[in-house]
Design an enzyme around this catalytic site. Structure first.
Site, PDB file in Angstrom:
ATOM      1  N   MET A 178       0.832  -1.211   0.000  1.00  0.00           N
ATOM      2  CA  MET A 178       0.000   0.000   0.000  1.00  0.00           C
ATOM      3  C   MET A 178       0.865   1.260   0.000  1.00  0.00           C
ATOM      4  O   MET A 178       0.563   2.237  -0.684  1.00  0.00           O
ATOM      5  CB  MET A 178      -0.930   0.007   1.221  1.00  0.00           C
ATOM      6  CG  MET A 178      -2.049  -1.007   1.151  1.00  0.00           C
ATOM      7  SD  MET A 178      -3.246  -0.623  -0.141  1.00  0.00           S
ATOM      8  CE  MET A 178      -4.238   0.629   0.670  1.00  0.00           C
ATOM      9  N   ARG A 198      12.573   0.926   6.691  1.00  0.00           N
ATOM     10  CA  ARG A 198      13.671   0.479   7.557  1.00  0.00           C
ATOM     11  C   ARG A 198      14.625  -0.429   6.774  1.00  0.00           C
ATOM     12  O   ARG A 198      14.244  -1.025   5.756  1.00  0.00           O
ATOM     13  CB  ARG A 198      13.111  -0.275   8.767  1.00  0.00           C
ATOM     14  CG  ARG A 198      12.385  -1.506   8.350  1.00  0.00           C
ATOM     15  CD  ARG A 198      11.749  -2.221   9.489  1.00  0.00           C
ATOM     16  NE  ARG A 198      11.083  -3.420   8.962  1.00  0.00           N
ATOM     17  CZ  ARG A 198      10.512  -4.341   9.704  1.00  0.00           C
ATOM     18  NH1 ARG A 198      10.489  -4.201  11.011  1.00  0.00           N
ATOM     19  NH2 ARG A 198       9.940  -5.391   9.162  1.00  0.00           N
ATOM     20  N   SER A 296      -9.479   3.152   1.716  1.00  0.00           N
ATOM     21  CA  SER A 296     -10.027   1.952   1.084  1.00  0.00           C
ATOM     22  C   SER A 296      -9.789   1.969  -0.419  1.00  0.00           C
ATOM     23  O   SER A 296      -9.794   3.019  -1.053  1.00  0.00           O
ATOM     24  CB  SER A 296     -11.527   1.854   1.347  1.00  0.00           C
ATOM     25  OG  SER A 296     -12.041   0.750   0.626  1.00  0.00           O
ATOM     26  N   GLY A 297      -9.602   0.775  -0.943  1.00  0.00           N
ATOM     27  CA  GLY A 297      -9.442   0.656  -2.394  1.00  0.00           C
ATOM     28  C   GLY A 297      -8.374  -0.353  -2.766  1.00  0.00           C
ATOM     29  O   GLY A 297      -8.139  -0.594  -3.938  1.00  0.00           O
ATOM     30  N   GLY A 298      -7.738  -0.920  -1.740  1.00  0.00           N
ATOM     31  CA  GLY A 298      -6.701  -1.910  -2.014  1.00  0.00           C
ATOM     32  C   GLY A 298      -5.533  -1.286  -2.748  1.00  0.00           C
ATOM     33  O   GLY A 298      -5.385  -0.057  -2.817  1.00  0.00           O
ATOM     34  N   LYS A 351     -13.979   3.617   8.661  1.00  0.00           N
ATOM     35  CA  LYS A 351     -13.334   2.599   7.805  1.00  0.00           C
ATOM     36  C   LYS A 351     -13.677   1.191   8.299  1.00  0.00           C
ATOM     37  O   LYS A 351     -13.876   0.267   7.504  1.00  0.00           O
ATOM     38  CB  LYS A 351     -11.802   2.816   7.793  1.00  0.00           C
ATOM     39  CG  LYS A 351     -11.038   1.721   7.047  1.00  0.00           C
ATOM     40  CD  LYS A 351     -11.418   1.694   5.585  1.00  0.00           C
ATOM     41  CE  LYS A 351     -10.804   0.689   4.672  1.00  0.00           C
ATOM     42  NZ  LYS A 351     -10.158  -0.494   5.016  1.00  0.00           N
ATOM     43  N   HIS A 354     -17.051   0.446   7.136  1.00  0.00           N
ATOM     44  CA  HIS A 354     -16.921   0.176   5.690  1.00  0.00           C
ATOM     45  C   HIS A 354     -16.543  -1.293   5.491  1.00  0.00           C
ATOM     46  O   HIS A 354     -17.136  -2.005   4.675  1.00  0.00           O
ATOM     47  CB  HIS A 354     -15.843   1.089   5.083  1.00  0.00           C
ATOM     48  CG  HIS A 354     -15.385   0.686   3.710  1.00  0.00           C
ATOM     49  ND1 HIS A 354     -14.540  -0.389   3.491  1.00  0.00           N
ATOM     50  CD2 HIS A 354     -15.672   1.176   2.480  1.00  0.00           C
ATOM     51  CE1 HIS A 354     -14.336  -0.534   2.198  1.00  0.00           C
ATOM     52  NE2 HIS A 354     -15.011   0.411   1.561  1.00  0.00           N
ATOM     53  N   ASN A 355     -15.562  -1.739   6.254  1.00  0.00           N
ATOM     54  CA  ASN A 355     -15.113  -3.122   6.084  1.00  0.00           C
ATOM     55  C   ASN A 355     -16.171  -4.127   6.530  1.00  0.00           C
ATOM     56  O   ASN A 355     -16.286  -5.204   5.955  1.00  0.00           O
ATOM     57  CB  ASN A 355     -13.809  -3.346   6.855  1.00  0.00           C
ATOM     58  CG  ASN A 355     -12.619  -2.810   6.084  1.00  0.00           C
ATOM     59  OD1 ASN A 355     -12.770  -1.917   5.254  1.00  0.00           O
ATOM     60  ND2 ASN A 355     -11.442  -3.337   6.334  1.00  0.00           N
ATOM     61  N   GLU A 358     -18.440  -4.341   3.786  1.00  0.00           N
ATOM     62  CA  GLU A 358     -17.688  -5.076   2.754  1.00  0.00           C
ATOM     63  C   GLU A 358     -17.754  -6.599   2.995  1.00  0.00           C
ATOM     64  O   GLU A 358     -18.025  -7.367   2.059  1.00  0.00           O
ATOM     65  CB  GLU A 358     -16.232  -4.587   2.789  1.00  0.00           C
ATOM     66  CG  GLU A 358     -15.222  -5.396   1.994  1.00  0.00           C
ATOM     67  CD  GLU A 358     -13.786  -4.930   2.296  1.00  0.00           C
ATOM     68  OE1 GLU A 358     -13.482  -3.744   2.118  1.00  0.00           O
ATOM     69  OE2 GLU A 358     -12.966  -5.780   2.717  1.00  0.00           O
ATOM     70  N   TYR A 359     -17.534  -7.024   4.230  1.00  0.00           N
ATOM     71  CA  TYR A 359     -17.581  -8.459   4.553  1.00  0.00           C
ATOM     72  C   TYR A 359     -18.931  -9.053   4.143  1.00  0.00           C
ATOM     73  O   TYR A 359     -19.006 -10.121   3.525  1.00  0.00           O
ATOM     74  CB  TYR A 359     -17.409  -8.671   6.061  1.00  0.00           C
ATOM     75  CG  TYR A 359     -15.999  -8.859   6.568  1.00  0.00           C
ATOM     76  CD1 TYR A 359     -14.979  -7.981   6.215  1.00  0.00           C
ATOM     77  CD2 TYR A 359     -15.686  -9.902   7.439  1.00  0.00           C
ATOM     78  CE1 TYR A 359     -13.705  -8.137   6.718  1.00  0.00           C
ATOM     79  CE2 TYR A 359     -14.413 -10.072   7.943  1.00  0.00           C
ATOM     80  CZ  TYR A 359     -13.425  -9.190   7.583  1.00  0.00           C
ATOM     81  OH  TYR A 359     -12.164  -9.351   8.077  1.00  0.00           O
ATOM     82  N   LYS A 427      -8.453 -10.327   8.445  1.00  0.00           N
ATOM     83  CA  LYS A 427      -7.479  -9.598   9.271  1.00  0.00           C
ATOM     84  C   LYS A 427      -8.130  -9.014  10.511  1.00  0.00           C
ATOM     85  O   LYS A 427      -7.435  -8.547  11.407  1.00  0.00           O
ATOM     86  CB  LYS A 427      -6.816  -8.495   8.456  1.00  0.00           C
ATOM     87  CG  LYS A 427      -5.932  -9.028   7.341  1.00  0.00           C
ATOM     88  CD  LYS A 427      -4.906  -7.995   6.933  1.00  0.00           C
ATOM     89  CE  LYS A 427      -4.398  -8.250   5.532  1.00  0.00           C
ATOM     90  NZ  LYS A 427      -5.341  -7.749   4.518  1.00  0.00           N
ATOM     91  N   ARG A 454     -16.930 -16.878   7.907  1.00  0.00           N
ATOM     92  CA  ARG A 454     -15.498 -17.059   7.606  1.00  0.00           C
ATOM     93  C   ARG A 454     -14.870 -17.985   8.649  1.00  0.00           C
ATOM     94  O   ARG A 454     -14.059 -18.853   8.319  1.00  0.00           O
ATOM     95  CB  ARG A 454     -14.768 -15.713   7.606  1.00  0.00           C
ATOM     96  CG  ARG A 454     -15.094 -14.847   6.402  1.00  0.00           C
ATOM     97  CD  ARG A 454     -14.055 -13.763   6.194  1.00  0.00           C
ATOM     98  NE  ARG A 454     -14.537 -12.737   5.275  1.00  0.00           N
ATOM     99  CZ  ARG A 454     -13.788 -11.740   4.820  1.00  0.00           C
ATOM    100  NH1 ARG A 454     -12.526 -11.617   5.199  1.00  0.00           N
ATOM    101  NH2 ARG A 454     -14.281 -10.844   3.994  1.00  0.00           N
ATOM    102  N   HIS A 617     -36.696 -10.703  36.573  1.00  0.00           N
ATOM    103  CA  HIS A 617     -36.146  -9.516  35.910  1.00  0.00           C
ATOM    104  C   HIS A 617     -37.222  -8.496  35.558  1.00  0.00           C
ATOM    105  O   HIS A 617     -36.904  -7.414  35.097  1.00  0.00           O
ATOM    106  CB  HIS A 617     -35.369  -9.930  34.648  1.00  0.00           C
ATOM    107  CG  HIS A 617     -34.135 -10.710  34.960  1.00  0.00           C
ATOM    108  ND1 HIS A 617     -33.106 -10.193  35.711  1.00  0.00           N
ATOM    109  CD2 HIS A 617     -33.780 -11.992  34.668  1.00  0.00           C
ATOM    110  CE1 HIS A 617     -32.157 -11.110  35.838  1.00  0.00           C
ATOM    111  NE2 HIS A 617     -32.542 -12.217  35.218  1.00  0.00           N
TER     112      HIS A 617
HETATM  113  C1  6PG Z   1     -10.232  -1.822   1.631  1.00  0.00           C
HETATM  114  C2  6PG Z   1     -10.113  -3.193   2.211  1.00  0.00           C
HETATM  115  C3  6PG Z   1      -8.766  -3.360   2.828  1.00  0.00           C
HETATM  116  C4  6PG Z   1      -8.375  -4.807   3.054  1.00  0.00           C
HETATM  117  C5  6PG Z   1      -9.206  -5.490   4.087  1.00  0.00           C
HETATM  118  C6  6PG Z   1      -9.248  -6.964   3.911  1.00  0.00           C
HETATM  119  O1  6PG Z   1     -11.176  -1.153   1.999  1.00  0.00           O
HETATM  120  O2  6PG Z   1      -9.391  -1.459   0.823  1.00  0.00           O
HETATM  121  O3  6PG Z   1     -11.087  -3.399   3.162  1.00  0.00           O
HETATM  122  O4  6PG Z   1      -8.714  -2.575   3.972  1.00  0.00           O
HETATM  123  O5  6PG Z   1      -8.430  -5.493   1.868  1.00  0.00           O
HETATM  124  O6  6PG Z   1      -8.596  -5.177   5.291  1.00  0.00           O
HETATM  125  O7  6PG Z   1      -9.694  -7.442   5.067  1.00  0.00           O
HETATM  126  P1  6PG Z   1      -9.715  -8.950   5.448  1.00  0.00           P
HETATM  127  O8  6PG Z   1      -8.340  -9.498   5.254  1.00  0.00           O
HETATM  128  O9  6PG Z   1     -10.128  -8.921   6.875  1.00  0.00           O
HETATM  129  O10 6PG Z   1     -10.700  -9.597   4.542  1.00  0.00           O
END
Ligand code: 6PG
Length: 636
Positions: A178, A198, A296-298, A351, A354-355, A358-359, A427, A454, A617
């Site tokens: 990145m 480094r 985000s965007g890889g 973010k 967002h993820n 995304e999942y 991750k 997952r 309760h």
């Molecule tokens: C993004 C992605 C990026 C990454 C993920 C993958 O927005 O560009 O989300 O941050 O590809 O962290 O996450 P996992 O490895 O958890 O699927």
């Protein structure tokens, strides 16, 4: 095409701009221009008559020059001698591309310059006007400054050496995948840049030095933190592109001794928002601006323009806003997909959500594929056609697009997708967003199911064994299969809307909790390009939230129409799929969420009764005032 630098030699009349400009142009082998040659005739006459020019006179002249500068950037570059006495003139001259102008100020006091002027012949400028020039001159810290009381040869040597030693506008720390892509992006926008990586013996040797050799732009490489920091303009902007977690704390600790108050650190990794809150608080006490930047965007997004979600010090953001907005993706109206999100950890939190979205979006598509491939008898190229047709009907998304590419990828005669082991890694960000939802007490079932799925996929060996113990019996007829396929598109779209509603709801709840004042429409807008969850649906959400961010997504009339059209198809597909033995965890979660969300009566009365039964309760009653609690002795 690579744009070229324009060097502007500026200062009062008589400071030697033309002489030095010509010499520098010769040294650099680029054309020289004198701004005086671009004055309209009326200005030349006014000056020859002994009058000073006012701002109105300068307006058309600056306009002509700005156009010329743009042409020179596209050609060979140039050296321009121009008085450019006021900051606003200089801003106008660099308006096409500030990063491509190299300012050289010729500095001398009134006595020296007036002597030089008096010695001049054949020049339309009169030395008496020098006073007005000195009055108009606004000095700035931009560019380099050269004293005129030395030989022209020395001045040229000094200009060249000062230009070479000029500090970088941006420092990028960490040249992983990145970091490298982002470096290329930043450099392509002509920001001057220092990069650090480094040096680790036998592992990471000369990474920065070797990497900059690949670049056509001038980027300065470092493997020593002190010299890297010293190479940056103040206040410094340092973007960390390193792994989230303790490494970030360690790196901050290592660079901190070399920073000054007012400098700005940006963390461009997927850091946990609570770490960002902690770091921002600590660093702000030391006068350092800290910004957690969700990116985000890889790899490709980082290179071509990602979606950027910066949260933290507003002062820090103002310092680097133009840099971040320049390198970000652009939305359909050409606005940057980057916007100040809010205080402390808000950028990284956004973010994370967002993820999370995304999942679940990935899992939704995976479930559609799985159902078609393994239960409805479709081959990858047939599924490709189906997904491709959805894309043309306002349901396009980056994830659907890459899925169609994946489906066509072959190794020899075999589809590659069939050869990929069905164990999904992660991750952690999807899990983090689910934990946040638990902490906030907000439903987040689609994302949580995607995370759990997952995890379940990772139990491959156990699953294989179980599959032999629980064989499937599938008696679905050809006609049933056709009907399911007809309903898939709307089922997918409906579930996707529900997933987005769930994601934005978590943003809203957390915003209230942390007082972030998140602007949901703006967040949706910066997610319309550059990021992984960009889609036609995101465009629609941006417009809906633009009018009000208060209304939950599923209650907008336009969404109600879409949901009414799709919900029966979603329930049908889920029911049929489950009946056939196909697990559809996120589709099911979306369906269950919606059926409960849109139900006046849920099952929770029974839960309350059970809680009261075994734990006293207490419960509220529908026939009594809200907030009044009751307990029943259930055994008697
Ligand atoms: C993004 C992605 C990026 C990454 C993920 C993958 O927005 O560009 O989300 O941050 O590809 O962290 O996450 P996992 O490895 O958890 O699927």
């Amino acid at each position: 095409m690579k744009l070229k630098h324009v060097y502007i030699i500026f200062g009062v009349s008589g400071s030697g701009k033309t002489t030095i400009g010509r010499l520098l142009a010769k040294e650099l082998n680029i054309p020289f221009y004198d701004a005086d040659d671009f004055h309209p005739q009326s200005n030349i006459k006014k000056m020859s008559d002994g009058f000073s020019l006012d701002d109105n006179d300068r307006e058309p002249w600056l306009h002509i020059l700005t156009d010329q500068i743009k042409n020179w950037h596209h050609d060979k570059g140039a050296v321009l001698a121009c008085s450019a006495l006021k900051i606003k003139y200089r801003e106008k001259l660099e308006s096409f591309h500030p990063n491509l102008i190299r300012w050289v100020f010729l500095e001398g006091d009134y006595e020296i310059i007036s002597e030089r002027l008096k010695a001049r012949k054949d020049h339309f400028f009169r030395s008496e006007l020098l006073h007005s020039q000195f009055e108009t001159l606004e000095k700035s810290t931009r560019g380099i400054s050269i004293l005129v009381n030395q030989s022209t040869a020395n001045m040229i040597i000094e200009i060249k050496s000062k230009l070479n030693a000029q500090k970088s506008q941006i420092g990028l720390f960490g040249l992983g995948v990145m970091g490298k892509s982002l470096t290329k992006n930043i450099a392509s926008h002509h920001f001057s840049l220092s990069v650090y990586n480094r040096n680790v013996e036998a592992k990471e040797v000369d990474v920065a030095k070797n990497f900059v050799k690949e670049l056509s732009e001038d980027v300065k490489p470092f493997d020593d933190i002190e010299t890297f920091v010293a190479s940056l303009e103040q206040p410094r902007i340092i973007m960390l592109m390193i792994s989230a977690g303790p490494t970030v704390d360690q790196v901050i600790k290592n660079i901190l001794p070399f920073l000054d108050s007012g400098d700005c650190i940006l963390d461009g990794g997927n850091s946990h928002y609570k770490d960002t809150i902690r770091r921002e608080l600590k660093l702000s006490k030391q006068g350092i601006n800290f910004i957690g930047v969700g990116i985000s965007g890889g790899e490709e997004g980082a290179l071509k323009g990602p979606s950027i979600m910066p949260g933290g010090s507003k002062k820090g953001y103002d310092l680097c806003a133009s840099f971040l907005e320049t390198i970000a993706a652009k939305d359909k109206t050409d606005r940057a997909c980057c916007s100040y999100i809010g205080l402390n950890g808000s950028g990284h939190f956004v973010k994370t959500v967002h993820n999370g979205i995304e999942y679940a979006e990935m899992q939704l598509i995976a479930e559609m594929y799985h159902l078609m491939r393994n239960f409805l008898g479709k081959k990858p190229d047939e599924i490709y056609k189906i997904f491709t047709s959805w894309r043309t009907r306002n349901k396009d998304s980056f994830l659907l697009e890459i899925t169609t590419d994946i489906l066509l990828k072959k190794e020899g005669t075999d589809y590659l997708i069939d050869k990929i082991l069905d164990k999904a890694d992660q991750k952690g960000t999807g899990g983090w967003s689910s934990i946040s939802a638990l902490e906030m007490g907000t439903p987040f079932s689609t994302v949580s199911e995607a995370v759990m799925t997952r995890f379940l996929s990772a139990k491959k060996t156990e699953r294989v064994k179980a599959s032999t113990l629980y064989p499937l019996e599938n008696s679905t007829s050809h006609e049933d299969i056709e009907i399911i396929i007809q309903h898939l598109e709307e089922a997918y779209y409906t579930a996707s809307i529900i997933n987005h509603a769930i994601g934005f709801d978590l943003l809203k709840q957390t915003s209230l909790e942390y007082d972030w004042n998140l602007n949901l429409s703006e967040i949706a807008r910066i997610w319309t390009n550059g990021c992984i969850i960009r889609s036609d649906l995101m465009e629609k959400i941006t417009t809906l939230f633009f009018n009000t961010g208060e209304t939950p997504l599923l209650l907008f009339p336009e969404v109600v129409t879409l949901m009414r059209a799709g919900i029966n198809k979603l329930t049908f597909v889920v029911a049929s799929g489950l009946q056939m033995g196909c697990a559809l965890p996120v589709l099911s979660a979306a369906t269950n969420y919606f059926l409960n969300y849109s139900a006046e009566q849920m099952s929770a009365n029974m839960i309350q009764a059970q809680r009261d039964y075994f734990g006293a309760h207490r419960y509220q009653r529908v026939d009594k005032k809200s907030g009044e609690y009751f307990h029943t002795d259930w055994k008697n």
